[in-house]
Design an enzyme around this catalytic site. Structure first.
Site, PDB file in Angstrom:
ATOM      1  CG  ASN A   7      -1.881   1.216   1.240  1.00  0.00           C
ATOM      2  OD1 ASN A   7      -1.405   2.200   1.244  1.00  0.00           O
ATOM      3  ND2 ASN A   7      -3.045   0.891   1.568  1.00  0.00           N
ATOM      4  CG  HIS A  10       0.892   6.451   4.816  1.00  0.00           C
ATOM      5  ND1 HIS A  10      -0.177   7.422   4.900  1.00  0.00           N
ATOM      6  CD2 HIS A  10       0.253   5.359   5.368  1.00  0.00           C
ATOM      7  CE1 HIS A  10      -0.994   6.944   5.455  1.00  0.00           C
ATOM      8  NE2 HIS A  10      -0.732   5.717   5.797  1.00  0.00           N
ATOM      9  NE  ARG A  45      -9.255   8.940   4.245  1.00  0.00           N
ATOM     10  CZ  ARG A  45      -9.727   7.875   5.009  1.00  0.00           C
ATOM     11  NH1 ARG A  45      -8.751   6.998   5.261  1.00  0.00           N
ATOM     12  NH2 ARG A  45     -10.487   8.198   6.078  1.00  0.00           N
ATOM     13  NE  ARG A  49      -7.342  11.469   5.261  1.00  0.00           N
ATOM     14  CZ  ARG A  49      -7.810  10.854   6.496  1.00  0.00           C
ATOM     15  NH1 ARG A  49      -7.029  10.212   7.326  1.00  0.00           N
ATOM     16  NH2 ARG A  49      -9.163  11.332   6.888  1.00  0.00           N
ATOM     17  CD  GLU A  70      -7.058  -0.224   1.163  1.00  0.00           C
ATOM     18  OE1 GLU A  70      -6.972   0.817   1.671  1.00  0.00           O
ATOM     19  OE2 GLU A  70      -6.151  -1.215   1.515  1.00  0.00           O
ATOM     20  CB  THR A 101      -9.450   1.929   7.201  1.00  0.00           C
ATOM     21  OG1 THR A 101      -8.846   2.774   6.223  1.00  0.00           O
ATOM     22  CG2 THR A 101     -10.719   1.303   6.993  1.00  0.00           C
ATOM     23  CD  GLU A 151      -7.312  -6.090   3.395  1.00  0.00           C
ATOM     24  OE1 GLU A 151      -7.236  -6.039   2.398  1.00  0.00           O
ATOM     25  OE2 GLU A 151      -6.681  -5.433   4.269  1.00  0.00           O
ATOM     26  CG  HIS A 191      -5.488  -1.319   9.558  1.00  0.00           C
ATOM     27  ND1 HIS A 191      -5.802  -0.607   8.928  1.00  0.00           N
ATOM     28  CD2 HIS A 191      -5.145  -1.087  10.902  1.00  0.00           C
ATOM     29  CE1 HIS A 191      -5.783   0.714   9.447  1.00  0.00           C
ATOM     30  NE2 HIS A 191      -5.323   0.600  10.799  1.00  0.00           N
TER      31      HIS A 191
END
Ligand code: PXP
Length: 245
Positions: A7, A10, A45, A49, A70, A101, A151, A191
């Site tokens: 992912n 970031h 999102r 963001r 996602e 999340t 998931e 996560h």
């Protein structure tokens, strides 16, 4: 063996801190692929963001492994997914105020809204996974919508404060994983997974995909920091020499 979904949200978070062009998550995706990532995951999102529409559009053109988008089970983002056509969509809950999340999607409590979104994605040939807490009723609801994958949220396992509490959360994930497998669902986890806690999750029978973001980006900053400083220092030294002529 479980595959790795990297992912890259970031990387975009750092870029958006300055609203500039670097670091580009598209570059990070290419590096992740070169290093062995099986899946590239991004969360577009509603508040944009970190990942931007442009990122997803370019990634769809450049990523050679599976692209996993996602997204919230909302109409505007569903329309975007139908335009982009990622290979996989993972539906996640989304609240504006949250840092990340928090908790899984309540499929049971939002069955009609989630079904509408899942049906549209399925009609476009997109594989749909639902990001849920490791609870039997949520797994059954996911199955009832015809999804191929689930998931399971590993956040409680990751946040457990003691080895005993962590073991309890791991056992819950094992039970839920078994239940999902028996229901015929492909098993994904994600996560809060880190270099310290990933191995027991990778060892869960039939774990198929692990989606990991923050810890990899955090590690990349640390393992790359010294070289980045050295390169800047070298440029300053070279520049100073030119100035002295
Ligand atoms: N899986 C899902 C469904 C997520 O929403 C996230 C966070 O965006 C992750 C995996 C990755 O979590 P982390 O960044 O803590 O590794």
């Amino acid at each position: 063996m479980a595959t790795l979904g990297v992912n890259i949200d970031h990387v975009a978070t750092v870029r958006q801190a300055r609203r500039t062009v670097e670091p580009d998550p598209v570059w990070a995706a290419a590096l992740a692929e070169l290093a062995g990532a099986d899946v590239i995951t991004v969360h577009l999102r509603e508040d944009r963001r970190h990942i931007q529409d442009r990122d997803v559009r370019v990634l769809k053109q450049t990523v050679q492994v599976k692209l996993n988008l996602e997204m919230a089970a909302e109409q505007s983002i569903t329309q975007f997914a139908l335009e982009i056509l990622p290979q996989q969509a993972t539906l996640v809950p989304e609240k504006r105020q949250e840092v990340t999340t928090e908790g899984g999607l309540d499929v049971v409590g939002n069955l009609d809204r989630v079904r509408r979104c899942v049906d549209q994605l399925h009609a476009a040939g997109i594989l749909v996974s639902l990001f849920i807490d490791p609870a039997e009723e949520q797994i059954e609801a996911t199955k009832s919508l015809g999804c191929a994958a689930v998931e399971l949220h590993t956040g409680r396992y990751a946040d457990a404060m003691s080895p005993a509490a962590q073991l309890q959360e791991l056992e819950q994930l094992l039970r839920a994983g078994r239940f999902a497998r028996l229901a015929g669902l492909t098993l994904h986890f994600g996560h809060g997974l880190t270099y310290r806690n990933v191995q027991p999750i990778a060892a869960i029978p039939d774990a198929c995909e692990l989606n990991i973001g923050h810890s990899i980006v955090a590690r990349a900053i640390m393992v790359g920091f010294s070289q980045a400083v050295r390169e800047m220092r070298d440029l300053i030294v070279a520049g100073s020499r030119q100035g002295n002529h």
